[in-house]
Design a protein around this motif. Structure first.
Motif, short mmCIF file in Angstrom:
data_model
loop_
_atom_site.label_atom_id
_atom_site.label_comp_id
_atom_site.label_asym_id
_atom_site.label_seq_id
_atom_site.Cartn_x
_atom_site.Cartn_y
_atom_site.Cartn_z
N GLY A 190 0.81 -1.21 0.00
CA GLY A 190 0.00 0.00 0.00
C GLY A 190 0.84 1.26 0.00
N GLU A 191 1.93 1.27 0.80
CA GLU A 191 2.82 2.44 0.82
C GLU A 191 3.41 2.70 -0.56
OE1 GLU A 191 4.10 4.47 3.56
OE2 GLU A 191 2.31 3.74 4.57
N PHE A 192 3.75 1.64 -1.28
CA PHE A 192 4.34 1.80 -2.61
C PHE A 192 3.32 2.24 -3.65
CE2 PHE A 192 8.09 -0.84 -1.38
CZ PHE A 192 9.06 -0.04 -1.93
N LEU A 193 2.12 1.66 -3.61
CA LEU A 193 1.25 1.73 -4.78
C LEU A 193 0.02 2.60 -4.63
CD1 LEU A 193 1.36 -2.00 -5.90
CD2 LEU A 193 2.75 -0.10 -6.69
N LEU A 194 -0.43 2.91 -3.42
CA LEU A 194 -1.67 3.68 -3.30
C LEU A 194 -1.54 5.06 -3.94
CD1 LEU A 194 -2.99 2.78 0.28
CD2 LEU A 194 -4.06 2.29 -1.91
N THR A 195 -0.40 5.71 -3.77
CA THR A 195 -0.21 7.03 -4.40
C THR A 195 -0.27 6.92 -5.91
OG1 THR A 195 1.17 7.73 -2.53
CG2 THR A 195 1.32 9.01 -4.56
N ARG A 272 10.90 -6.07 -2.06
CA ARG A 272 9.83 -7.05 -2.25
C ARG A 272 10.17 -8.07 -3.33
NH1 ARG A 272 5.71 -3.08 -4.18
NH2 ARG A 272 7.63 -2.08 -4.85
N SER A 273 11.02 -7.70 -4.25
CA SER A 273 11.29 -8.58 -5.39
C SER A 273 12.45 -9.54 -5.12
CB SER A 273 11.62 -7.74 -6.63
OG SER A 273 12.76 -6.92 -6.39
N GLN A 274 13.13 -9.41 -3.96
CA GLN A 274 14.29 -10.26 -3.67
C GLN A 274 14.04 -11.07 -2.39
OE1 GLN A 274 17.69 -7.69 -3.50
NE2 GLN A 274 17.57 -7.14 -5.67
N THR A 275 12.92 -11.78 -2.40
CA THR A 275 12.56 -12.58 -1.24
C THR A 275 13.41 -13.83 -1.19
OG1 THR A 275 10.30 -11.75 -1.36
CG2 THR A 275 10.67 -13.75 -0.07
N ARG A 446 2.02 -8.98 -7.93
CA ARG A 446 3.31 -9.47 -7.48
C ARG A 446 3.46 -9.29 -5.96
NH1 ARG A 446 8.30 -6.94 -7.97
NH2 ARG A 446 7.22 -5.25 -6.90
N ASP A 447 3.04 -8.14 -5.45
CA ASP A 447 3.18 -7.88 -4.02
C ASP A 447 2.22 -8.75 -3.20
OD1 ASP A 447 5.10 -6.11 -4.66
OD2 ASP A 447 4.03 -4.32 -4.01
N ILE A 448 1.02 -8.99 -3.72
CA ILE A 448 0.09 -9.86 -3.00
C ILE A 448 0.63 -11.29 -2.96
CG2 ILE A 448 -2.19 -10.93 -3.16
CD1 ILE A 448 -3.28 -8.24 -4.08
N ALA A 449 1.24 -11.73 -4.08
CA ALA A 449 1.87 -13.05 -4.09
C ALA A 449 3.01 -13.10 -3.09
CB ALA A 449 2.38 -13.38 -5.49
#
Length: 505
Positions: A190-195, A272-275, A446-449
């Motif tokens: 949400g912090e990344f994408l809501l804006t 988030r992409s380097q889990t 991707r973030d939800i996954a």
């Protein structure tokens, strides 16, 4: 005639009893009392907590949940109550020591005479051996051997109930940590994408107004204009659906870590992409670990032990009860030769009806034992299934995250090419908006996954019954101390991102 003297006393007593019965009625809380209690609850719900300083990362969120989450605190206090009940049950093992005193007074002399049954004549005139006013006191010591044995069994059962309460606390702890991991990573999304979503929504609104203006001026075909507007509305609807899941994530996280709703705080934004999550045990080892640690299995085993103690108690109730007693006494009656004396003795009693009840009671207890045994097998199968399902879910979400990341990379390259075409005037604003929307959808998915994978990772350890915190939790430790311990523990379990401090925003 003497009985008439008691009629006024009896009438007065009956009047008092009647008035007392009529006086009992429900009393509702007043509005002032309700307001006072509501104010008190609101003031204490987040009392005595360390203030939030800076962005909250995942392991600080987990530490705050373990330290302040109200569901977890309720279970902790329930366990503390069970400890006190166990301490209280120990007093039932002690003998009884009763002290009493009394005072009696009569309005006339307690006199009597005797009748000779052989001569059918009165032996002598009325006489008394009791004063009108008498004070008495005694201290009696008694001990029932059968009650001691039953109290010992009940104390052991209370100890098992305490252990069951602790297992329920562990279960709540596992659920809270799973929810924290999911809510935290959704909050990061949400912090990344809501804006970005709201900015895109403004562009869609402007494009929709332009489409309506073009349709009104007949600059293009009405069907083309309305079709274009329909696509814009669909994009706006998709934006609202994405916001629906993301906008409440931070509120859910605040509730889990016991922050008052509406409190402003930031979450630390990790990569988030380097889990980097890995399971370090095979399936068979995980199942065995679960058999040794799952709270549900221990709950059944403790209940079986409690039921077995109930069989012991039923057997003890068959035995005769032996009560030993001793005491010291005082009586102020002047007609007594000895005003002080000691007495002692023993008494045996045997409830023969319990002998007849025992076979039926034993059958009930054995049936309960068989039920608990069968329930243990059912829970074992459920635990085995949950371990395998959690393992399959983890690897499935790993694949989903990998695929979602690949799709986002492809969509990002496509959007870059589209913008180059739009800069050259070869494609419309509507096409760019649609592709930007597709890119945001891909990023959200991707973030939800990723959040689902984080939840699945925590669920694997919950399915094995491994606590999110290795040592006995000390609620007096600081949030930073707990967070540091949690970070080290989860790094050992396979969360290799836990070794890195994430950036804050």
């Amino acid at each position: 005639m003497r009985s008439h003297r008691f009629l006024p006393c009896f009438a007065l007593f009956a009047t008092f009893v009647g008035l007392a019965g009529c006086a009992v009625s429900p009393v509702a809380l007043t509005e002032a009392e309700i307001a006072e209690r509501a104010t008190d609850q609101l003031s204490r719900v987040t009392l005595d907590q360390e203030p939030v300083s800076g962005a909250i990362d995942l392991y600080e969120a987990m530490a705050r949940a373990l330290k302040y989450n109200l569901d977890h605190r309720v279970e902790a206090m329930d366990a503390a109550l069970r400890i006190r009940e166990l301490d209280l049950s120990h007093f039932n093992l002690l003998p009884n020591l009763v002290a009493s005193s009394g005072y009696t007074m009569r309005d006339n002399v307690n006199a009597s005479s005797s009748f000779n049954v052989l001569t059918s004549t009165q032996n002598f005139g009325a006489s008394t051996s009791q004063e009108k006013k008498i004070s008495s006191a005694d201290v009696a010591f008694s001990w029932n051997v059968l009650d001691f044995g039953l109290s010992y069994i009940r104390a052991r059962q209370a100890g098992d109930k305490l252990l069951i309460s602790k297992e329920m606390r562990r279960k709540v702890m596992h659920r809270v940590i799973e929810d924290v991991r999911t809510a935290y990573w959704r909050s990061v999304t949400g912090e990344f994408l809501l804006t970005k979503l709201r900015g895109l929504e403004n562009r869609v609104r402007s494009a929709q107004e332009s489409s309506q203006l073009i349709a009104a001026e007949r600059s293009t075909s009405p069907i083309t204009a309305v079709t274009y507007e329909r696509e814009l509305v669909e994009i706006k609807r998709a934006i609202h659906e994405l916001e629906r899941d993301l906008v409440v994530a931070k509120t859910q996280l605040a509730a889990l870590i016991n922050l008052r709703p509406g409190t402003r705080f930031n979450v630390a934004l990790g990569a988030r992409s380097q889990t980097r999550l890995a399971l370090n045990q095979n399936a068979a080892s995980m199942v065995w670990t679960a058999m040794l640690n799952r709270a549900e299995l221990r709950d059944v085993w403790y209940k079986k032990r409690i039921n077995q103690h109930e069989l012991d108690a039923a057997f003890l109730e068959l035995l005769p009860g032996m009560q030993m007693f001793a005491g010291t006494n005082f009586d102020s009656n002047e007609f007594l030769y000895n005003h002080n004396w000691l007495n002692w003795g023993a008494k045996a009693s045997w409830n023969l009806l319990r002998v007849a009840q025992y076979p039926a009671k034993r059958e009930v207890i054995n049936a309960q034992q068989s039920l608990l045994d069968e329930r243990g097998l059912a829970v074992t199968m459920a635990v085995m299934t949950q371990v395998h399902v959690s393992r399959v879910r983890f690897y499935h979400f790993q694949k989903e995250l990998k695929t979602a990341t690949e799709y986002l990379e492809v969509q990002t390259r496509l959007l870059r090419l589209m913008r180059e075409e739009a800069g050259a005037g070869r494609i419309s604003e509507h096409t760019i908006i649609r592709e930007e929307m597709n890119t945001l959808v891909a990023e959200v998915k991707r973030d939800i996954a990723h959040a689902s994978l984080q939840n699945a990772f925590a669920n694997v350890f919950a399915s094995m019954g491994l606590d999110p915190y290795a040592m006995e939790i000390d609620l007096d430790q600081s949030v930073n101390t707990l967070a540091k311990a949690l970070r080290g523990l989860w790094f050992e379990r396979g969360d290799y991102n836990a070794g890195n401090r994430v950036s804050s925003r």
